[in-house]
Design an enzyme around this catalytic site. Structure first.
Site, PDB file in Angstrom:
ATOM      1  N   ALA A  67      23.982   2.845 -88.818  1.00 35.55           N
ATOM      2  CA  ALA A  67      24.934   1.970 -88.132  1.00 35.55           C
ATOM      3  C   ALA A  67      24.546   1.804 -86.669  1.00 35.55           C
ATOM      4  O   ALA A  67      23.883   2.657 -86.085  1.00 35.55           O
ATOM      5  CB  ALA A  67      26.340   2.547 -88.228  1.00 35.55           C
ATOM      6  N   GLY A  68      24.961   0.681 -86.097  1.00 35.09           N
ATOM      7  CA  GLY A  68      24.700   0.410 -84.688  1.00 35.09           C
ATOM      8  C   GLY A  68      23.656  -0.656 -84.463  1.00 35.09           C
ATOM      9  O   GLY A  68      23.643  -1.310 -83.422  1.00 35.09           O
ATOM     10  N   PHE A 120      31.402   0.734 -79.124  1.00 32.04           N
ATOM     11  CA  PHE A 120      31.910   0.004 -80.295  1.00 32.04           C
ATOM     12  C   PHE A 120      32.105  -1.480 -80.001  1.00 32.04           C
ATOM     13  O   PHE A 120      33.110  -2.091 -80.402  1.00 32.04           O
ATOM     14  CB  PHE A 120      33.232   0.594 -80.803  1.00 32.04           C
ATOM     15  CG  PHE A 120      33.137   1.949 -81.455  1.00 32.04           C
ATOM     16  CD1 PHE A 120      31.919   2.529 -81.743  1.00 32.04           C
ATOM     17  CD2 PHE A 120      34.300   2.639 -81.788  1.00 32.04           C
ATOM     18  CE1 PHE A 120      31.851   3.786 -82.354  1.00 32.04           C
ATOM     19  CE2 PHE A 120      34.248   3.889 -82.398  1.00 32.04           C
ATOM     20  CZ  PHE A 120      33.027   4.466 -82.676  1.00 32.04           C
ATOM     21  N   SER A 179      31.286   9.318 -82.117  1.00 25.19           N
ATOM     22  CA  SER A 179      30.635   8.633 -80.998  1.00 25.19           C
ATOM     23  C   SER A 179      31.169   9.184 -79.678  1.00 25.19           C
ATOM     24  O   SER A 179      32.377   9.335 -79.509  1.00 25.19           O
ATOM     25  CB  SER A 179      30.901   7.130 -81.058  1.00 25.19           C
ATOM     26  OG  SER A 179      30.489   6.509 -79.849  1.00 25.19           O
ATOM     27  N   THR A 247      24.792  10.570 -82.292  1.00 26.67           N
ATOM     28  CA  THR A 247      24.060  10.855 -81.053  1.00 26.67           C
ATOM     29  C   THR A 247      24.608  12.109 -80.374  1.00 26.67           C
ATOM     30  O   THR A 247      25.715  12.553 -80.659  1.00 26.67           O
ATOM     31  CB  THR A 247      24.163   9.666 -80.080  1.00 26.67           C
ATOM     32  OG1 THR A 247      25.557   9.395 -79.840  1.00 26.67           O
ATOM     33  CG2 THR A 247      23.502   8.422 -80.652  1.00 26.67           C
ATOM     34  N   GLY A 267      17.015   9.600 -80.860  1.00 25.15           N
ATOM     35  CA  GLY A 267      15.559   9.620 -80.838  1.00 25.15           C
ATOM     36  C   GLY A 267      14.986  11.015 -81.000  1.00 25.15           C
ATOM     37  O   GLY A 267      15.657  11.939 -81.470  1.00 25.15           O
ATOM     38  N   TYR A 317      17.123   4.588 -86.938  1.00 26.15           N
ATOM     39  CA  TYR A 317      17.567   3.641 -85.915  1.00 26.15           C
ATOM     40  C   TYR A 317      16.554   3.667 -84.780  1.00 26.15           C
ATOM     41  O   TYR A 317      15.699   2.797 -84.675  1.00 26.15           O
ATOM     42  CB  TYR A 317      18.981   3.950 -85.429  1.00 26.15           C
ATOM     43  CG  TYR A 317      19.552   2.897 -84.479  1.00 26.15           C
ATOM     44  CD1 TYR A 317      18.724   2.110 -83.676  1.00 26.15           C
ATOM     45  CD2 TYR A 317      20.909   2.670 -84.384  1.00 26.15           C
ATOM     46  CE1 TYR A 317      19.239   1.151 -82.817  1.00 26.15           C
ATOM     47  CE2 TYR A 317      21.437   1.710 -83.519  1.00 26.15           C
ATOM     48  CZ  TYR A 317      20.594   0.962 -82.740  1.00 26.15           C
ATOM     49  OH  TYR A 317      21.103   0.014 -81.890  1.00 26.15           O
TER      50      TYR A 317
END
Length: 340
Positions: A67-68, A120, A179, A247, A267, A317
């Site tokens: 997602a994102g 968001f 988040s 994250t 990452g 991602y």
């Protein structure tokens, strides 16, 4: 070609602007006759050994897009032609919202990472539903969150609204309470509010003729004690599984000049921790529920480590942005090679 030519060019521009440029380019490219077939021939790996059945769904391969990336379900059909086995849209909220002020997306090149504080930003659940009506057989996850203006004591209402709106158009749901970019959102990961939220969604789910899998997306910053609570909550509420992880707010070991920007870090710096969380959940629960592993997958070996740690599926991602679409093919080929 991506890492030597395309990425250096893209990385000269603002990361959020280039994200939308890439979106528009891929959409227009796929309208060219034969373009989608070309992408499929270049990146897809078709092999029955890659197929997975997880929480009652059949995945053509275990590599998904997290997602994102496609927040508003604008590009999922085109993205699937790059070899993904499934696409997760969102995070979606009931009402449209602009997200946090720009600049809110930062590359950390020396760390192969990104910090985002998007908040968001999305066009609202109704817009997403309208676009998902054009689905050409792509397996879709719907990642749902609450509007920034909604206080936590009314958060359940936001999640149930999006759940009902999306129900007929997604294959599984993801409850995003992890988040770091929506004020106080992570407080919903606390035991009692989380149980209340998941039980409410499960009751709605059980009223349906064919219930859909509900997953919980968790932060990498949880303690072992909190992770044990997550295991207990998943088993008690009988949701389908967990996505590990979102994250991180940690900044340990970073070198890049943007390292102190506020927001969630994704990452390579997340690779080890996300795998640790997967292993902990898998071992301590005795593999009681499926896990989708995400966080710092930049090589096929990173994905293999997560699968061997206990993940049933993986998602990309930031690694997709840094390594390009060839990474999807590399992972699927490595899975076949390893016989996983």
């Amino acid at each position: 070609m991506y890492k030597s030519l395309i990425r250096p060019t893209l990385f000269k521009f603002d990361p959020e602007e280039i994200h939308y440029f890439t979106f528009n380019f891929l959409r227009k490219f796929c309208k060219i006759p034969g373009a989608t077939s070309y992408l499929k021939s270049k990146f897809q790996v078709k092999d029955a050994r890659l197929e997975r059945e997880v929480f009652g769904l059949k995945f053509k391969n275990p590599v998904g897009l997290a997602a994102g990336f496609d927040k508003d379900a604008k590009l999922y059909n085109e993205l699937s032609s790059l070899g993904f086995g499934f696409i997760e849209v969102g995070t979606v909220t009931p009402k449209p919202q602009p997200g946090n002020d720009k600049k809110r997306l930062f590359r950390l090149k020396e760390d192969s990472a990104i910090i985002n504080r998007m908040g968001f930003n999305n066009e609202g659940v109704e817009a997403t539903v309208n676009r998902l009506k054009s689905n050409k057989n792509v397996l879709i996850g719907g990642n749902i969150g609450k509007n920034k203006a909604t206080p936590n004591e009314h958060a359940v209402e936001d999640y149930t609204y999006s759940f009902e709106a999306l129900f007929d158009y997604v294959n599984y749901f993801v409850v995003n309470v992890s988040s770091p970019n929506t004020p106080n959102l992570r407080e919903l990961q606390d035991k009692e509010p989380l149980k209340d939220l998941l039980n409410t969604l499960q009751k709605k789910n059980e009223q349906k003729k064919r219930p859909k899998p509900i997953l919980l997306k968790i932060a990498p910053d949880l303690t072992d004690e909190q992770l044990m609570d997550i295991i207990e909550i998943v088993q008690e509420t009988k949701i389908a599984g967990v996505i590990a992880t979102n994250t991180t707010i940690s900044r340990e070991g970073l070198k890049s000049e943007n390292k102190n920007e506020m927001g969630g870090l994704s990452g390579k710096p997340l690779t080890k921790r996300s795998t640790e969380v997967i292993r902990f959940l898998s071992e301590k629960s005795n593999k009681a529920f499926p896990i989708i592993g995400v966080g710092g997958i930049h090589t096929a070996e990173d994905a293999i480590e997560k699968l061997e740690a206990g993940a049933s599926l993986v998602q990309l991602y930031t690694g997709f942005i840094y390594e390009g679409p060839a990474l999807i093919k590399d992972i699927n080929q490595k899975i076949l090679e390893k016989g996983l």
